[in-house]
Design a protein around this motif. Structure first.
Motif, PDB file in Angstrom:
ATOM      1  N   TYR A   1       0.871  -1.182   0.000  1.00  0.00           N
ATOM      2  CA  TYR A   1       0.000   0.000   0.000  1.00  0.00           C
ATOM      3  C   TYR A   1       0.910   1.235   0.000  1.00  0.00           C
ATOM      4  CZ  TYR A   1      -3.664   3.239   1.538  1.00  0.00           C
ATOM      5  OH  TYR A   1      -4.543   4.299   1.647  1.00  0.00           O
TER       6      TYR A   1
ATOM      7  N   ASP B   1     -10.049   4.403   7.258  1.00  0.00           N
ATOM      8  CA  ASP B   1      -8.945   4.370   6.297  1.00  0.00           C
ATOM      9  C   ASP B   1      -7.628   4.730   6.995  1.00  0.00           C
ATOM     10  OD1 ASP B   1      -7.268   4.685   4.100  1.00  0.00           O
ATOM     11  OD2 ASP B   1      -8.406   6.314   3.191  1.00  0.00           O
TER      12      ASP B   1
ATOM     13  N   HIS C   1      -4.919  -3.575   4.001  1.00  0.00           N
ATOM     14  CA  HIS C   1      -5.528  -2.258   4.216  1.00  0.00           C
ATOM     15  C   HIS C   1      -7.038  -2.316   3.960  1.00  0.00           C
ATOM     16  CE1 HIS C   1      -5.929   2.039   4.430  1.00  0.00           C
ATOM     17  NE2 HIS C   1      -6.361   2.113   3.189  1.00  0.00           N
TER      18      HIS C   1
ATOM     19  N   HIS D   1     -12.652   1.043  -0.763  1.00  0.00           N
ATOM     20  CA  HIS D   1     -12.376   2.473  -0.973  1.00  0.00           C
ATOM     21  C   HIS D   1     -11.115   2.725  -1.814  1.00  0.00           C
ATOM     22  CE1 HIS D   1      -9.592   2.104   2.470  1.00  0.00           C
ATOM     23  NE2 HIS D   1      -8.999   3.162   1.970  1.00  0.00           N
ATOM     24  N   ASP D   2     -10.164   1.804  -1.764  1.00  0.00           N
ATOM     25  CA  ASP D   2      -8.934   2.008  -2.543  1.00  0.00           C
ATOM     26  C   ASP D   2      -8.845   1.070  -3.741  1.00  0.00           C
ATOM     27  OD1 ASP D   2      -7.759   4.163  -1.300  1.00  0.00           O
ATOM     28  OD2 ASP D   2      -6.610   2.953   0.123  1.00  0.00           O
TER      29      ASP D   2
END
Ligand code: FE2
Length: 182
Positions: free
Chosen positions: A20, A157, A30, A54-55
């Protein structure tokens, strides 16, 4: 399994072991930590799925993530998979994801101590992503119907970077993803 969920598990199987950025966790760790933190907070399934995904924009394309903070860290990843996520999971999942970068800028602008609590990489990307927001930008963010959800997601996050945290596998989140299919 629904093709969209199949694609997500496939992407994480193929790219989840990517680091990440310069953080101490992989993309998969993550994502799982974010989803788990959301679940542990009692968040609705849509927000658990948003936290998990989200990523996704970081690994949705073939490009590698910058592995040095000397590079510009603003890769606009919050927009990369947005249309695809909206198509399959609706706005309630896609919008907090689209807003999670600007949510960091909002938190750092409104609460200056927040910037000091960010990881060094996240602090660097905050400045690459535009840094402090103007009054107009703050007001525009608060006009978003899901801005509070984006702020919640942002806090998970920022916490989901623990190299020692135990998480369930991605399969644990399949029922939540299924429940959120548009
Ligand atoms: Fe993230």
């Amino acid at each position: 399994m629904h093709p969209a969920i199949e694609r997500i598990t496939e992407i994480f199987n193929q790219r989840g072991s990517d680091q990440y950025g310069t953080e101490a966790v992989t993309q998969l760790q993550h994502a799982l930590q974010s989803g788990l933190l959301a679940q542990e907070s009692g968040a609705p399934e849509s927000l658990v799925v948003a936290a998990l995904l989200h990523d996704l924009g970081h690994i949705f394309k073939d490009d590698a993530l910058p592995l040095s903070c000397d590079q510009n860290l603003d890769d606009k990843h919050e927009f990369v998979a947005n249309a695809w996520l909206k198509e399959h999971f609706g706005k309630v999942v896609a919008d907090p994801i689209r807003l999670h970068v600007v949510a960091k800028r909002y938190l750092c602008t409104k609460y200056p101590h927040y910037e000091g609590e960010l990881s060094p990489t996240s602090r660097k990307s905050y400045h690459d992503q535009g840094g402090p927001m103007s009054e107009e930008e703050l007001a525009a963010f608060e006009q978003e119907s899901l801005y509070r959800e984006a702020l919640e997601l942002r806090k998970w996050d920022d916490l989901a970077k623990d190299p020692h945290k135990q998480t369930p596998p991605i399969e644990h989140f399949i029922p939540a993803m299924q429940a959120c299919l548009a």
